[in-house]
Scaffold this motif. Structure first.
Motif, PDB file in Angstrom:
ATOM      1  N   UNK A 157      56.499 -14.406  46.631  1.00  0.00           N
ATOM      2  CA  UNK A 157      56.238 -15.756  46.131  1.00  0.00           C
ATOM      3  C   UNK A 157      55.787 -16.722  47.236  1.00  0.00           C
ATOM      4  N   UNK A 202      49.458 -15.520  43.710  1.00  0.00           N
ATOM      5  CA  UNK A 202      48.996 -16.601  42.831  1.00  0.00           C
ATOM      6  C   UNK A 202      50.021 -16.971  41.775  1.00  0.00           C
ATOM      7  N   UNK A 203      50.800 -15.976  41.355  1.00  0.00           N
ATOM      8  CA  UNK A 203      51.782 -16.173  40.296  1.00  0.00           C
ATOM      9  C   UNK A 203      52.434 -14.833  40.038  1.00  0.00           C
ATOM     10  N   UNK A 204      53.366 -14.767  39.095  1.00  0.00           N
ATOM     11  CA  UNK A 204      54.017 -13.490  38.814  1.00  0.00           C
ATOM     12  C   UNK A 204      52.995 -12.417  38.434  1.00  0.00           C
ATOM     13  N   UNK A 241      50.345 -11.499  39.845  1.00  0.00           N
ATOM     14  CA  UNK A 241      48.944 -11.917  40.020  1.00  0.00           C
ATOM     15  C   UNK A 241      48.684 -12.240  41.488  1.00  0.00           C
ATOM     16  N   UNK A 259      49.137 -22.581  45.254  1.00  0.00           N
ATOM     17  CA  UNK A 259      48.133 -22.795  44.218  1.00  0.00           C
ATOM     18  C   UNK A 259      48.477 -24.160  43.638  1.00  0.00           C
ATOM     19  N   UNK A 260      47.655 -25.138  43.872  1.00  0.00           N
ATOM     20  CA  UNK A 260      48.059 -26.506  43.577  1.00  0.00           C
ATOM     21  C   UNK A 260      46.875 -27.355  43.097  1.00  0.00           C
ATOM     22  N   UNK A 261      47.171 -28.636  42.926  1.00  0.00           N
ATOM     23  CA  UNK A 261      46.133 -29.587  42.536  1.00  0.00           C
ATOM     24  C   UNK A 261      45.806 -30.398  43.785  1.00  0.00           C
ATOM     25  N   UNK A 309      59.534 -21.045  40.786  1.00  0.00           N
ATOM     26  CA  UNK A 309      58.798 -20.101  41.626  1.00  0.00           C
ATOM     27  C   UNK A 309      58.125 -20.791  42.811  1.00  0.00           C
ATOM     28  N   UNK A 360      50.786 -31.581  38.229  1.00  0.00           N
ATOM     29  CA  UNK A 360      50.387 -30.170  38.177  1.00  0.00           C
ATOM     30  C   UNK A 360      50.881 -29.488  36.905  1.00  0.00           C
ATOM     31  N   UNK A 412      48.638 -25.957  36.984  1.00  0.00           N
ATOM     32  CA  UNK A 412      47.817 -25.957  38.204  1.00  0.00           C
ATOM     33  C   UNK A 412      48.459 -25.105  39.307  1.00  0.00           C
ATOM     34  N   UNK A 413      49.499 -24.357  38.945  1.00  0.00           N
ATOM     35  CA  UNK A 413      50.175 -23.535  39.940  1.00  0.00           C
ATOM     36  C   UNK A 413      50.288 -22.107  39.462  1.00  0.00           C
ATOM     37  N   UNK A 414      51.553 -21.654  39.301  1.00  0.00           N
ATOM     38  CA  UNK A 414      51.772 -20.254  38.936  1.00  0.00           C
ATOM     39  C   UNK A 414      51.544 -19.986  37.451  1.00  0.00           C
ATOM     40  N   UNK A 415      51.322 -21.013  36.675  1.00  0.00           N
ATOM     41  CA  UNK A 415      51.062 -20.948  35.234  1.00  0.00           C
ATOM     42  C   UNK A 415      52.286 -20.484  34.433  1.00  0.00           C
ATOM     43  N   UNK A 416      53.463 -20.537  35.035  1.00  0.00           N
ATOM     44  CA  UNK A 416      54.684 -20.152  34.316  1.00  0.00           C
ATOM     45  C   UNK A 416      55.215 -21.342  33.511  1.00  0.00           C
TER      46      UNK A 416
END
Lengths: 202, 99
Positions: A71, A85-87, A89, A156-158, B8, B16, B61-65
């Motif tokens: 993570x 990037x995410x779980x 991914x 991964x942000x804005x 996470x 976000x 805008x992040x992990x999409x969870x």
């Protein structure tokens, strides 16, 4: 031995920023020189990988010689890099020299590994210098302090109201991945934010 | 600015996140018409509580969870966050009892 399909590489990647980049020194550059250096990294192979099979992940890791990061971190070297990037991914990035997608697809079952080629869809900007974190602070609420976001961290942000992936390559070196369609807008905002510190475009 | 602590990604600006809805609503088990009232309640009826409220947000805008957020609707204070399966109110009560 895996046969790499080089025919797909015949399409030359076009930079999304080539027409907006002006090289030189700009902004509040002092006698000590610019405190920020900005450049575009191009061309890169950028693949998004989705899988929830840990055995497959280990095999891909062995194939690429890079471990999959946990993570908010990334792994790799100057050439090949994997970002979380995410779980389940990840983003695999390397300077373009072979068809990485074909290399992986030839080895693994397509129902276990989902690869999306984002190479044409992303622009990458490298921001480095002692004020790099100050520029990032202007664009996002992430805690960019060295204690929270050191080398090999990614977020991964804005950033400046655009979805961005930021990879901390070294203490003051950041690779920023942005959607190609917004790259021009992002570049304009980034150099505006950097102007008060003085920057050089390489 | 509200800071939401994504389980996470860590603390992030609320910009976000996308608000998804009330996290206290449970989807009815049966999809047949004999359960119309339960479906009507699930789809349309929402409380407007003054105080603690469990909400679902997506870190788009992040992990999409999906993230469950316990928020005070009166003060906008975000008291706790967790995964969608977590019962944050119970957790908070546990914390209060431990104090």
């Amino acid at each position: 031995m895996t046969e790499v399909n080089t025919s797909k590489n015949s399409l030359r990647r076009q930079s999304g920023l080539a027409h907006v980049i002006n090289y030189g020194q700009f902004g509040n550059v002092t006698l000590n020189g610019p405190s920020l250096f900005i450049c575009e990294r191009h061309p890169l192979t950028i693949l998004q990988l989705d899988t929830n099979k840990s055995k497959t992940l280990t095999d891909i890791s062995n194939l690429l010689n890079v471990e999959f990061p946990h993570t908010n971190t990334c792994n790799g070297d100057d050439k090949r890099r994997i970002l979380w990037l995410g779980p389940n991914r990840w983003l695999i990035v390397e300077p373009e020299h072979e068809c990485l997608q074909t290399l992986i697809n030839n080895e693994f079952n397509s129902s276990e590994v989902f690869l999306t080629d984002l190479s044409h869809g992303k622009s990458t900007v490298r921001l480095r210098g002692r004020n790099a974190r100050d520029v990032l602070m202007k664009g996002s609420g992430v805690d960019w302090h060295l204690n929270s976001f050191g080398a090999d961290y990614c977020a991964h942000t804005k950033l400046f109201d655009l979805a961005a992936t930021v990879d901390c390559r070294d203490i003051d070196v950041f690779d920023i991945y942005i959607a190609r369609g917004f790259a021009e807008d992002f570049w304009g905002t980034l150099v505006d934010a950097a102007a008060e510190f003085g920057y050089q475009v390489d | 600015m509200l800071i939401i602590n994504c389980p996470l990604c860590g603390p992030r600006d609320h910009a976000e996140f996308t608000y998804v809805g009330d996290a206290t609503k449970n989807r009815p088990k049966n999809g047949d018409s004999s359960n119309d009232n339960a479906w009507y309640d699930f789809v349309y009826l929402r409380d407007n509580p003054k105080g603690l409220h469990e909400e679902l947000w997506q870190h788009s805008f992040g992990c999409r969870c999906f993230v469950k957020v316990l928020r005070n609707t009166l003060t906008h204070e975000i008291i706790a966050t967790g995964m969608p399966k977590d019962n944050l109110i119970l957790k908070e009560k546990g914390l209060e009892l431990n104090v």
